[in-house]
Write a protein that holds these residues in place. Sequence first.
Motif, PDB file in Angstrom:
ATOM      1  N   ARG A 104       2.120   1.726  -9.551  1.00  0.00           N
ATOM      2  CA  ARG A 104       1.611   2.487  -8.410  1.00  0.00           C
ATOM      3  C   ARG A 104       0.145   2.859  -8.556  1.00  0.00           C
ATOM      4  N   LEU A 105      -0.315   2.957  -9.780  1.00  0.00           N
ATOM      5  CA  LEU A 105      -1.726   3.301  -9.994  1.00  0.00           C
ATOM      6  C   LEU A 105      -2.648   2.301  -9.316  1.00  0.00           C
ATOM      7  N   ASN A 106      -2.156   1.068  -9.166  1.00  0.00           N
ATOM      8  CA  ASN A 106      -2.982   0.018  -8.565  1.00  0.00           C
ATOM      9  C   ASN A 106      -2.876  -0.032  -7.046  1.00  0.00           C
ATOM     10  N   ASP A 107      -2.044   0.810  -6.470  1.00  0.00           N
ATOM     11  CA  ASP A 107      -1.868   0.796  -5.015  1.00  0.00           C
ATOM     12  C   ASP A 107      -2.992   1.558  -4.310  1.00  0.00           C
ATOM     13  N   TYR A 108      -3.174   1.208  -3.040  1.00  0.00           N
ATOM     14  CA  TYR A 108      -4.079   1.959  -2.168  1.00  0.00           C
ATOM     15  C   TYR A 108      -3.227   2.948  -1.369  1.00  0.00           C
ATOM     16  N   PRO A 109      -3.829   4.065  -0.912  1.00  0.00           N
ATOM     17  CA  PRO A 109      -3.033   5.070  -0.197  1.00  0.00           C
ATOM     18  C   PRO A 109      -2.189   4.502   0.942  1.00  0.00           C
ATOM     19  N   HIS A 110      -2.711   3.512   1.686  1.00  0.00           N
ATOM     20  CA  HIS A 110      -1.932   3.019   2.838  1.00  0.00           C
ATOM     21  C   HIS A 110      -0.669   2.282   2.409  1.00  0.00           C
ATOM     22  N   GLN A 111      -0.579   1.924   1.128  1.00  0.00           N
ATOM     23  CA  GLN A 111       0.628   1.227   0.659  1.00  0.00           C
ATOM     24  C   GLN A 111       1.757   2.188   0.337  1.00  0.00           C
ATOM     25  N   LEU A 112       1.452   3.485   0.371  1.00  0.00           N
ATOM     26  CA  LEU A 112       2.467   4.479   0.041  1.00  0.00           C
ATOM     27  C   LEU A 112       2.907   5.230   1.292  1.00  0.00           C
ATOM     28  N   SER A 113       4.135   5.758   1.255  1.00  0.00           N
ATOM     29  CA  SER A 113       4.643   6.560   2.367  1.00  0.00           C
ATOM     30  C   SER A 113       3.933   7.920   2.376  1.00  0.00           C
ATOM     31  N   GLY A 114       4.141   8.662   3.457  1.00  0.00           N
ATOM     32  CA  GLY A 114       3.537   9.990   3.554  1.00  0.00           C
ATOM     33  C   GLY A 114       3.960  10.916   2.423  1.00  0.00           C
ATOM     34  N   GLY A 115       5.260  10.862   2.104  1.00  0.00           N
ATOM     35  CA  GLY A 115       5.768  11.716   1.034  1.00  0.00           C
ATOM     36  C   GLY A 115       5.169  11.341  -0.321  1.00  0.00           C
ATOM     37  N   MET A 116       5.026  10.021  -0.542  1.00  0.00           N
ATOM     38  CA  MET A 116       4.441   9.560  -1.819  1.00  0.00           C
ATOM     39  C   MET A 116       2.979   9.963  -1.908  1.00  0.00           C
ATOM     40  N   ASN A 117       2.260   9.827  -0.788  1.00  0.00           N
ATOM     41  CA  ASN A 117       0.864  10.249  -0.790  1.00  0.00           C
ATOM     42  C   ASN A 117       0.739  11.742  -1.073  1.00  0.00           C
ATOM     43  N   GLN A 118       1.679  12.509  -0.531  1.00  0.00           N
ATOM     44  CA  GLN A 118       1.621  13.941  -0.800  1.00  0.00           C
ATOM     45  C   GLN A 118       1.863  14.198  -2.286  1.00  0.00           C
ATOM     46  N   ARG A 119       2.730  13.412  -2.903  1.00  0.00           N
ATOM     47  CA  ARG A 119       2.933  13.536  -4.356  1.00  0.00           C
ATOM     48  C   ARG A 119       1.646  13.180  -5.111  1.00  0.00           C
TER      49      ARG A 119
ATOM     50  N   LEU B 297      -7.269  11.703   0.473  1.00  0.00           N
ATOM     51  CA  LEU B 297      -7.304  10.512  -0.380  1.00  0.00           C
ATOM     52  C   LEU B 297      -8.258   9.503   0.241  1.00  0.00           C
ATOM     53  N   ASN B 298      -9.021   8.843  -0.586  1.00  0.00           N
ATOM     54  CA  ASN B 298      -9.956   7.856  -0.092  1.00  0.00           C
ATOM     55  C   ASN B 298      -9.224   6.524   0.133  1.00  0.00           C
ATOM     56  N   PRO B 299      -9.226   6.017   1.382  1.00  0.00           N
ATOM     57  CA  PRO B 299      -8.420   4.821   1.675  1.00  0.00           C
ATOM     58  C   PRO B 299      -8.901   3.557   0.957  1.00  0.00           C
ATOM     59  N   VAL B 300     -10.153   3.511   0.550  1.00  0.00           N
ATOM     60  CA  VAL B 300     -10.669   2.263  -0.031  1.00  0.00           C
ATOM     61  C   VAL B 300     -10.598   2.229  -1.553  1.00  0.00           C
ATOM     62  N   HIS B 301     -10.074   3.268  -2.166  1.00  0.00           N
ATOM     63  CA  HIS B 301      -9.940   3.256  -3.617  1.00  0.00           C
ATOM     64  C   HIS B 301      -8.484   3.334  -4.054  1.00  0.00           C
ATOM     65  N   ARG B 302      -8.191   2.642  -5.136  1.00  0.00           N
ATOM     66  CA  ARG B 302      -6.835   2.684  -5.689  1.00  0.00           C
ATOM     67  C   ARG B 302      -6.499   4.105  -6.132  1.00  0.00           C
ATOM     68  N   ILE B 303      -5.211   4.393  -6.059  1.00  0.00           N
ATOM     69  CA  ILE B 303      -4.754   5.725  -6.435  1.00  0.00           C
ATOM     70  C   ILE B 303      -5.116   6.054  -7.888  1.00  0.00           C
TER      71      ILE B 303
END
Length: 335
Positions: free
Chosen positions: A145-160, A101-107
């Motif tokens: 959540r669409l507006n969040d950045y990857p670092h705002q989500l937990s590891g499990g959420m990022n995996q989702r 996931l790109n850290p500088v772009h919203r999910i």
Amino acid sequence: MPLIEIRDLVVDFDTGKRVVRALHGIDLALERGESLGLVGESGCGKSVTWLAALGLLGPRARVQGDVRLEGMPLLGADARQLERVRGRRIAMIFQDPTSSLNPVHRIGTQLAEALVLHRGMNDRSAWTEARRLLDRVGIANAAQRLNDYPHQLSGGMNQRVMIAMALAGEPDVLIADEPTTALDATIQAQILDLLRSLRDDGGMALVLISHDLGVVAENCQRIAVMYCGRIVETATVADLFAHPAHPYTRGLLAALPEMEGPVRRLEPIPGSVPEPWNLPPGCAFEPRCLHARGECRTSMPTPRRVAAGHSAACVRFGALVSDQAPQGTRLREVA
Ligand SMILES: Nc1ncnc2c1ncn2[C@@H]1O[C@H](COP(=O)(O)OP(=O)(O)O)[C@@H](O)[C@H]1O
Ligand SMILES: [Mg+2]
């Protein structure tokens, strides 16, 4: 015709100092909608198999053999052909979501981009579909959540989110490479449930790669066991647990904790995986094998039929199969 057929896949890495053979001729077929588990200790070639198949290994790798998607050759296919296959027909997710996931772009932006690329959607329908996909992979408040950045989500959420990205192209097969290794146990179980339900609902095939035999057994129909760049045994989950034919498989089974029954000592496999440039002359597992004989030190056994849909590369398997499964192992659940 299988969905994917891999034949005699050989991979050498030129490290500058030496040329190292990582895969020694992998044969593997995946049927439509099937779930296949690929298991073996770290370094045995699970990831390289699929990275090679998808042309993702880079210039230091020399890849030989034949990989076909519904008959279409993938090895040697040009970049544009492969672009159309990756993501759209075959999607792959990796152990560490932060690397993909790109850290500088919203999910939402990243998901929508994948949808525009793979499905030719316009921005508005891509955003709606992105929300639906987040919903589908079990992320609450998908619209926000669409507006969040990857670092705002937990590891499990990022995996989702990674799984949602993989689903964006509506692939025929999802290759999940150690998708839960970085997650804690509860989240791990949830992600595996999700992968299983996606396959059940969508008719998508699933290749689940894991060093953990328990994980693949609970989530797949069929298992291929790898050791030192070879497939040493393949069978349905039920056959593999009832009649493990290769001593390495038996070792993995004996190291598996049980869910029920009396507590027993887990038996780790003695020794460790040899480095690919330092393989023994005969069977690669021979130095760690409790059943090895003289002949095992001189030649590498080729896969032989144990039963229908079950093969093993061990000269001693006849004696072992009639034996009982290693003490204490029991099938927990078959997908
Ligand atoms: N880029 C590379 N260069 C050199 N060797 C590599 C490279 N990638 C993987 N290997 C080697 O190939 C073997 C198989 O690796 P891998 O497929 O990653 O194992 P697994 O996924 O089963 O843990 C290992 O010995 C590994 O060190
Ligand atoms: Mg790996």
